[in-house]
Design a protein around this motif. Structure first.
Motif, mmCIF file in Angstrom:
data_model
loop_
_atom_site.group_PDB
_atom_site.id
_atom_site.type_symbol
_atom_site.label_atom_id
_atom_site.label_comp_id
_atom_site.label_asym_id
_atom_site.label_seq_id
_atom_site.Cartn_x
_atom_site.Cartn_y
_atom_site.Cartn_z
ATOM 1 N N ILE A 18 33.009 29.829 29.393
ATOM 2 C CA ILE A 18 33.867 30.681 28.835
ATOM 3 C C ILE A 18 34.317 32.129 29.825
ATOM 4 O O ILE A 18 35.340 32.158 30.330
ATOM 5 C CB ILE A 18 33.596 31.447 27.427
ATOM 6 N N VAL A 19 33.113 32.551 30.340
ATOM 7 C CA VAL A 19 33.311 33.606 31.525
ATOM 8 C C VAL A 19 34.004 32.997 32.782
ATOM 9 O O VAL A 19 34.696 33.723 33.402
ATOM 10 C CB VAL A 19 32.065 34.248 31.785
ATOM 11 N N ALA A 20 33.739 31.766 32.939
ATOM 12 C CA ALA A 20 34.498 31.130 34.243
ATOM 13 C C ALA A 20 35.945 31.295 34.075
ATOM 14 O O ALA A 20 36.683 31.400 35.304
ATOM 15 C CB ALA A 20 34.056 29.829 34.420
ATOM 16 N N VAL A 21 36.503 31.315 32.943
ATOM 17 C CA VAL A 21 38.042 31.394 32.824
ATOM 18 C C VAL A 21 38.291 33.027 33.258
ATOM 19 O O VAL A 21 39.519 33.051 33.601
ATOM 20 C CB VAL A 21 38.496 31.392 31.395
ATOM 21 N N VAL A 22 37.590 33.964 32.988
ATOM 22 C CA VAL A 22 37.842 35.204 33.582
ATOM 23 C C VAL A 22 38.197 35.222 35.260
ATOM 24 O O VAL A 22 39.112 35.927 35.494
ATOM 25 C CB VAL A 22 36.714 36.204 33.468
ATOM 26 N N ALA A 23 37.570 34.317 35.808
ATOM 27 C CA ALA A 23 37.695 34.065 37.339
ATOM 28 C C ALA A 23 39.279 33.873 37.606
ATOM 29 O O ALA A 23 39.946 34.433 38.391
ATOM 30 C CB ALA A 23 36.956 33.222 38.069
ATOM 31 N N ILE A 24 39.909 33.185 36.623
ATOM 32 C CA ILE A 24 41.276 32.663 36.750
ATOM 33 C C ILE A 24 42.053 33.655 36.605
ATOM 34 O O ILE A 24 43.093 34.086 37.202
ATOM 35 C CB ILE A 24 41.603 31.382 35.868
ATOM 36 N N ILE A 25 41.768 34.609 35.572
ATOM 37 C CA ILE A 25 42.421 35.672 35.075
ATOM 38 C C ILE A 25 42.617 36.671 36.048
ATOM 39 O O ILE A 25 43.701 37.265 36.343
ATOM 40 C CB ILE A 25 42.065 36.072 33.729
ATOM 41 N N PHE A 26 41.271 37.208 36.489
ATOM 42 C CA PHE A 26 41.397 38.031 37.673
ATOM 43 C C PHE A 26 41.955 37.937 38.871
ATOM 44 O O PHE A 26 42.825 38.567 39.572
ATOM 45 C CB PHE A 26 40.153 39.147 37.679
ATOM 46 N N ALA A 27 42.003 36.525 39.242
ATOM 47 C CA ALA A 27 42.670 35.875 40.437
ATOM 48 C C ALA A 27 44.138 35.902 40.249
ATOM 49 O O ALA A 27 45.084 36.449 41.041
ATOM 50 C CB ALA A 27 42.052 34.497 40.808
ATOM 51 N N GLY A 28 44.753 35.748 38.956
ATOM 52 C CA GLY A 28 46.102 35.921 38.578
ATOM 53 C C GLY A 28 46.536 37.084 38.882
ATOM 54 O O GLY A 28 47.479 37.611 39.485
ATOM 55 N N ILE A 29 45.743 37.977 38.035
ATOM 56 C CA ILE A 29 46.055 39.494 38.329
ATOM 57 C C ILE A 29 46.278 40.014 39.780
ATOM 58 O O ILE A 29 47.262 40.591 40.286
ATOM 59 C CB ILE A 29 45.133 40.697 37.743
ATOM 60 N N ILE A 30 45.139 39.481 40.847
ATOM 61 C CA ILE A 30 45.363 39.999 42.119
ATOM 62 C C ILE A 30 46.575 39.301 42.788
ATOM 63 O O ILE A 30 47.375 39.717 43.459
ATOM 64 C CB ILE A 30 43.891 39.334 42.951
ATOM 65 N N ILE A 31 46.787 37.878 42.518
ATOM 66 C CA ILE A 31 48.152 37.311 43.203
ATOM 67 C C ILE A 31 49.264 37.915 42.566
ATOM 68 O O ILE A 31 50.144 38.417 43.240
ATOM 69 C CB ILE A 31 48.084 35.911 42.590
ATOM 70 N N TYR A 32 49.351 38.198 41.145
ATOM 71 C CA TYR A 32 50.532 39.105 40.753
ATOM 72 C C TYR A 32 50.819 40.407 41.537
ATOM 73 O O TYR A 32 51.927 40.624 41.930
ATOM 74 C CB TYR A 32 50.345 39.278 39.194
ATOM 75 N N ASP A 33 49.698 41.214 41.516
ATOM 76 C CA ASP A 33 49.948 42.309 42.270
ATOM 77 C C ASP A 33 50.262 42.388 43.794
ATOM 78 O O ASP A 33 51.204 42.955 44.142
ATOM 79 C CB ASP A 33 48.390 43.176 42.210
ATOM 80 N N VAL A 34 49.646 41.222 44.418
ATOM 81 C CA VAL A 34 49.877 41.032 45.847
ATOM 82 C C VAL A 34 51.652 40.721 45.986
ATOM 83 O O VAL A 34 52.332 41.131 46.824
ATOM 84 C CB VAL A 34 49.139 40.017 46.453
ATOM 85 N N VAL A 35 52.167 39.915 44.935
ATOM 86 C CA VAL A 35 53.649 39.324 44.976
ATOM 87 C C VAL A 35 54.380 40.512 44.796
ATOM 88 O O VAL A 35 55.355 40.952 45.437
ATOM 89 C CB VAL A 35 53.818 38.300 44.064
ATOM 90 N N MET A 36 54.078 41.427 43.617
ATOM 91 C CA MET A 36 54.781 42.720 43.532
ATOM 92 C C MET A 36 54.520 43.727 44.614
ATOM 93 O O MET A 36 55.717 44.270 44.879
ATOM 94 C CB MET A 36 53.898 43.238 42.102
ATOM 95 N N ARG A 37 53.618 43.634 45.369
ATOM 96 C CA ARG A 37 53.510 44.672 46.401
ATOM 97 C C ARG A 37 54.399 44.267 47.637
ATOM 98 O O ARG A 37 55.368 45.066 48.220
ATOM 99 C CB ARG A 37 52.111 44.949 46.736
ATOM 100 N N THR A 44 51.775 47.534 41.649
ATOM 101 C CA THR A 44 51.175 47.815 40.216
ATOM 102 C C THR A 44 50.193 48.893 40.315
ATOM 103 O O THR A 44 49.478 49.154 41.037
ATOM 104 C CB THR A 44 50.605 46.688 39.467
ATOM 105 N N ARG A 45 50.423 49.983 39.052
ATOM 106 C CA ARG A 45 49.406 51.022 39.225
ATOM 107 C C ARG A 45 47.872 50.423 38.359
ATOM 108 O O ARG A 45 46.817 51.231 38.567
ATOM 109 C CB ARG A 45 49.907 52.168 38.317
#
Length: 169
Positions: A18-37, A44-45
């Motif tokens: 279950i926790v392995a899914v968290v890696a996908i979530i935080f990778a997605g957040i980082i990718i989202y932030d890089v694209v936005m930036r 993003t703040r």
């Protein structure tokens, strides 16, 4: 005893998956932030703080899973030439002298740490104020999972259970 081992191994296996899914979530957040930036010039703040919290959760919660799969560092250079019986004795002594005192203190202190954070309503100091106590509570849960996995590992040693095959348990 085999059912206890199976239950503890199963619990840490489920938590690990279950926790392995968290890696996908935080990778997605980082990718989202890089694209936005860099693509939209709209950083993003919240992304840095949220990804830091997710990474902390991910890292701490996998201790029991890692112990179950023998992913922790071991120094077998001294015992590799010993008989299987002596290796088992040394392993049990290692758990008794080093692992269990550490895991017990880690569990108790992280619980106190988490409850202090919860009672104070502690929040981060970053761009957004996120509650810190969920991460600190996960630390206490992770310490407990590590402690019970240690119990399962010692039971495997004492019962001489072959941990390379799931059917053996």
């Amino acid at each position: 005893m085999h059912s206890i081992i199976r239950a503890i191994d199963g619990l840490n296996e489920v938590v690990g998956r279950i926790v392995a899914v968290v890696a996908i979530i935080f990778a997605g957040i980082i990718i989202y932030d890089v694209v936005m930036r860099y693509v939209f010039s709209e950083p993003t703040r919240w992304a840095f703080d949220v990804s830091k919290q997710f990474f902390g959760f991910y890292f701490i919660m996998l201790g029991g899973y890692a112990l179950r799969h023998k992913a922790h560092v071991r120094v077998d250079i001294l015992t590799e030439n010993f008989s299987r019986g002596w290796q088992r004795i040394i392993d049990v002594l290692g758990y008794a002298i080093f692992f269990f005192p550490f895991a017990y203190v880690f569990t108790m202190r992280s619980w106190d740490f988490a409850m202090t954070s919860y009672n104070q309503g502690e929040v981060t100091y970053g761009a957004i104020q996120m509650p810190v106590y969920p991460l600190k509570i996960s630390m206490a849960v992770a310490a407990g999972l590590l402690l019970v996995q240690g119990i399962a590992e010692v039971l495997k040693i004492l019962l001489d259970v072959d941990t390379t095959s799931e059917e053996a348990i």
